[in-house]
Scaffold this motif. Structure first.
Motif, short mmCIF file in Angstrom:
data_model
loop_
_atom_site.label_atom_id
_atom_site.label_comp_id
_atom_site.label_asym_id
_atom_site.label_seq_id
_atom_site.Cartn_x
_atom_site.Cartn_y
_atom_site.Cartn_z
N HIS A 296 0.81 -1.23 0.00
CA HIS A 296 0.00 0.00 0.00
C HIS A 296 0.84 1.27 0.00
N VAL A 297 2.14 1.16 0.29
CA VAL A 297 3.03 2.33 0.22
C VAL A 297 4.04 2.20 -0.92
N ALA A 298 3.76 1.33 -1.86
CA ALA A 298 4.71 1.07 -2.95
C ALA A 298 5.04 2.33 -3.75
N GLU A 299 4.11 3.28 -3.82
CA GLU A 299 4.33 4.48 -4.61
C GLU A 299 5.30 5.46 -3.96
N GLU A 300 5.58 5.29 -2.67
CA GLU A 300 6.35 6.30 -1.94
C GLU A 300 7.75 6.51 -2.48
N GLY A 301 8.36 5.49 -3.06
CA GLY A 301 9.69 5.66 -3.62
C GLY A 301 9.67 6.25 -5.02
N GLY A 302 8.48 6.43 -5.59
CA GLY A 302 8.36 6.98 -6.93
C GLY A 302 8.60 5.98 -8.04
N SER A 303 8.70 4.69 -7.68
CA SER A 303 9.03 3.67 -8.68
C SER A 303 7.81 2.96 -9.24
#
Length: 203
Positions: free
Chosen positions: A168-175
């Motif tokens: 659910h936080v996969a987007e946090e690195g921008g990848s």
């Protein structure tokens, strides 16, 4: 119980999420892993590997490795999260093992590298392959969730508790863009709507 943890860690969040689901009380003791706080003599006495999370039981025994802690708690507090049927249970184990080998290294590591200024030249070289493998992992999850409500069937299990935190936080690195995985997005919303749900930021 005391959970020795770093609040942004998905591995520690797994345990807090399970405790919330099972109604278990746990006290959080936080460490800043970016400052080496898990490499002190006192911490290494709990976990010689020098990593969070560590669950300190009421009798002082300490358990480490997040998925091992999940299994311990689920076995101590029987529920539908870890069913007794051997085949269904093996399906859940499969997801737990897969998470540590194919998911966490490729979803969580880039997030940490990119959000905690932990990037090195070697990690820059590794990043494209990690992202490619992370996308493959998210695709596999999305395809599984197209067929059923949760990862191991139509009832939530320990597999979902295990995979939710870093997904659910996969987007946090921008990848990654979770909009590319509509079934994962639906699954995330379903879990967040549960009455016992706590966010990763909640101590």
């Amino acid at each position: 119980m005391i959970l020795h943890d770093f609040l942004p860690s998905g591995n520690g969040y797994k345990i807090r999420l399970l405790c919330a689901c099972l109604g278990l009380k746990v006290t959080l003791k936080q460490y800043d892993i970016t400052k080496g706080e898990t490499h002190t003599e006192s911490f290494l006495a709990m976990n010689p590997n020098g990593k969070i999370p560590v669950l300190e039981l009421d009798d002082g025994q300490c358990l480490s490795e997040s998925n091992a802690v999940l299994l311990y708690l689920a076995e101590q507090h029987p529920s539908s999260l870890l069913p007794s049927d051997p085949i269904h249970r093996a399906e859940i184990y499969k997801w737990l093992f897969w998470e540590q080998y194919s998911h966490e290294p490729n979803i969580a590591s880039p997030r940490f590298w990119l959000t905690h200024n932990a990037m090195t030249e070697l990690k820059k070289q590794m990043l494209p392959d990690r992202i490619e493998q992370g996308r493959a992992a998210l695709t596999l999850m999305d395809e599984a969730l197209a067929k059923q409500a949760f990862l191991a069937g139509n009832t939530m299990t320990l597999a979902d508790i295990c995979l939710f935190p870093y997904t659910h936080v996969a987007e946090e690195g921008g990848s990654y863009q979770l909009s590319e995985y509509p079934n994962i997005q639906r699954w995330i919303k379903d879990i967040e709507a549960l009455d016992w749900f706590i966010p990763i930021t909640q101590a």
